[in-house]
Every structure is written in structure tokens, then in C-alpha cells.
Design a protein around this motif. Structure first.
Motif, mmCIF file in Angstrom:
data_model
loop_
_atom_site.group_PDB
_atom_site.id
_atom_site.type_symbol
_atom_site.label_atom_id
_atom_site.label_comp_id
_atom_site.label_asym_id
_atom_site.label_seq_id
_atom_site.Cartn_x
_atom_site.Cartn_y
_atom_site.Cartn_z
ATOM 1 N N UNK A 104 0.816 -1.214 0.000
ATOM 2 C CA UNK A 104 0.000 0.000 0.000
ATOM 3 C C UNK A 104 0.853 1.269 0.000
ATOM 4 N N UNK A 105 2.173 1.117 0.118
ATOM 5 C CA UNK A 105 3.049 2.286 0.127
ATOM 6 C C UNK A 105 3.098 3.001 1.463
ATOM 7 N N UNK A 106 2.686 2.316 2.512
ATOM 8 C CA UNK A 106 2.699 2.909 3.850
ATOM 9 C C UNK A 106 4.097 2.808 4.447
ATOM 10 N N UNK A 107 4.420 3.729 5.311
ATOM 11 C CA UNK A 107 5.706 3.718 6.012
ATOM 12 C C UNK A 107 5.483 3.049 7.361
ATOM 13 N N UNK A 108 6.271 2.013 7.625
ATOM 14 C CA UNK A 108 6.092 1.204 8.823
ATOM 15 C C UNK A 108 7.059 1.650 9.908
ATOM 16 N N UNK A 109 6.524 1.854 11.109
ATOM 17 C CA UNK A 109 7.347 2.152 12.276
ATOM 18 C C UNK A 109 7.084 1.082 13.325
ATOM 19 N N UNK A 110 7.959 0.066 13.398
ATOM 20 C CA UNK A 110 7.719 -1.015 14.362
ATOM 21 C C UNK A 110 8.082 -0.604 15.784
ATOM 22 N N UNK A 111 7.275 -1.033 16.731
ATOM 23 C CA UNK A 111 7.510 -0.775 18.154
ATOM 24 C C UNK A 111 7.696 -2.101 18.877
ATOM 25 N N UNK A 112 8.615 -2.171 19.814
ATOM 26 C CA UNK A 112 8.787 -3.406 20.583
ATOM 27 C C UNK A 112 7.518 -3.752 21.363
ATOM 28 N N UNK A 113 7.227 -5.042 21.464
ATOM 29 C CA UNK A 113 6.011 -5.439 22.176
ATOM 30 C C UNK A 113 6.129 -5.201 23.676
ATOM 31 N N UNK A 114 7.346 -4.978 24.153
ATOM 32 C CA UNK A 114 7.541 -4.726 25.578
ATOM 33 C C UNK A 114 7.105 -3.310 25.981
ATOM 34 N N UNK A 115 6.991 -2.409 25.022
ATOM 35 C CA UNK A 115 6.606 -1.042 25.350
ATOM 36 C C UNK A 115 5.158 -0.981 25.809
ATOM 37 N N UNK A 116 4.925 -0.124 26.783
ATOM 38 C CA UNK A 116 3.579 0.063 27.314
ATOM 39 C C UNK A 116 3.135 1.506 27.058
ATOM 40 N N UNK A 117 2.076 1.900 27.722
ATOM 41 C CA UNK A 117 1.414 3.177 27.443
ATOM 42 C C UNK A 117 2.365 4.369 27.478
ATOM 43 N N UNK A 118 3.215 4.460 28.483
ATOM 44 C CA UNK A 118 4.114 5.625 28.601
ATOM 45 C C UNK A 118 5.034 5.747 27.395
ATOM 46 N N UNK A 119 5.707 4.642 27.050
ATOM 47 C CA UNK A 119 6.633 4.673 25.918
ATOM 48 C C UNK A 119 5.886 4.932 24.602
ATOM 49 N N UNK A 120 4.720 4.303 24.465
ATOM 50 C CA UNK A 120 3.951 4.470 23.233
ATOM 51 C C UNK A 120 3.479 5.906 23.046
ATOM 52 N N UNK A 121 3.002 6.536 24.114
ATOM 53 C CA UNK A 121 2.554 7.927 24.003
ATOM 54 C C UNK A 121 3.690 8.835 23.561
ATOM 55 N N UNK A 122 4.861 8.645 24.145
ATOM 56 C CA UNK A 122 6.002 9.498 23.797
ATOM 57 C C UNK A 122 6.415 9.317 22.343
ATOM 58 N N UNK A 123 6.559 8.078 21.898
ATOM 59 C CA UNK A 123 7.059 7.838 20.556
ATOM 60 C C UNK A 123 6.004 8.104 19.493
#
Length: 140
Positions: A104-123
Motif C-alpha cells: 500500500x506504500x505505507x511507512x512502517x514504524x515497528x515498536x517493541x512489544x515490551x513497550x507500554x502506554x508511557x513509551x507508546x505515548x512518547x514515541x
């Protein structure tokens, strides 16, 4: 999204360090040559990871699931160049969604599965993702 200059690209292509085939081109070629061959398999402990039974897909089946995911991305209004975040375990779904996003031409940004809400909000605020794809549960 281009991450290198035209000069660098030309230099690396001239040296045969880089080619013109994409990952999706290679997938489609394999699917065309060997549609009934095993393409991807879940780990045997898939039920422990995300609660689902392990799956095994042929190239034909994987291609069908990729097509379905591409339609889903389009239905959500995602278009080429949009950034999407992925937080997925190593399962068939991860492979399917990566291939669909590439197609689809989307840009993928993978996140580690260990990250939780705090890390996800920041990134997520830094990355500017239009969507995030994750599993319902990962290891409970």
C-alpha cells in the motif's frame, strides 16, 4: 520516503550493492512460482503469545490475506506515504500486515512489544503515525 540522496543511490546501484526489486516484488515472484508452497508459519506456542491457534499459510493464502489487509488499510483512509505503527508479536499476522503495508506504500514504524502506554505515548507523538496496529493481547 527516501532516506538517501540520488547520488548515493546511483553509486550503490552502479556497484550492484542495491537493486531495483522491492521486498514485495520478491514476495509476488515467489507466490507466482510456488503458490501452494508454505510461505509462513506461526510459532508452535502461538496460543501462549496471543491466544490463537498456530497457523500455516501457503503463498496463495498469504497473498489473499495481504490483499484483504490492503483493502482494510484503504477503507480506513490510509494512503501511500502515511506512517503506521506496528506493535505485534512474531506471528503470521505480523508478516501479513508488513507485506500489506509495503504494497500500500505505507511507512512502517515497528515498536517493541515490551513497550507500554508511557513509551507508546512518547514515541507516537514523535513519529506522527496515522494508525497503530497491535494485537488484542500479547502474553496476557
Amino acid at each position: 520516503m527516501r532516506l538517501s540522496t540520488d547520488e548515493k543511490t546511483e553509486k550503490f546501484v552502479a556497484k550492484n550493492w542495491w537493486g531495483t526489486q522491492t521486498l514485495f516484488d520478491l514476495f509476488e515472484a515467489n507466490a507466482g512460482r510456488t503458490p501452494d508452497r508454505l510461505a509462513v508459519a506461526d510459532p508452535l506456542n502461538c496460543a501462549d503469545i496471543d491466544g490463537s491457534l498456530p497457523r500455516r499459510l501457503t503463498y496463495r493464502e498469504l497473498q489473499q490475506e495481504v490483499d484483504q489487509a490492503v483493502r482494510k488499510f484503504a477503507g480506513l483512509g490510509l494512503k501511500a506515504g502515511d506512517i503506521i505503527a506496528f506493535q505485534l508479536p512474531n506471528t503470521v499476522e505480523q508478516v501479513t500486515l508488513y507485506l500489506a503495508a509495503i504494497r500500500a506504500g505505507l511507512i512502517i514504524s515497528p515498536f517493541p512489544i515490551q513497550w507500554r502506554e508511557k513509551e507508546l505515548q512518547e514515541i507516537l507523538s514523535f513519529v506522527g503515525a496515522k494508525a497503530i496496529v497491535t494485537a488484542k493481547t500479547i502474553r496476557g
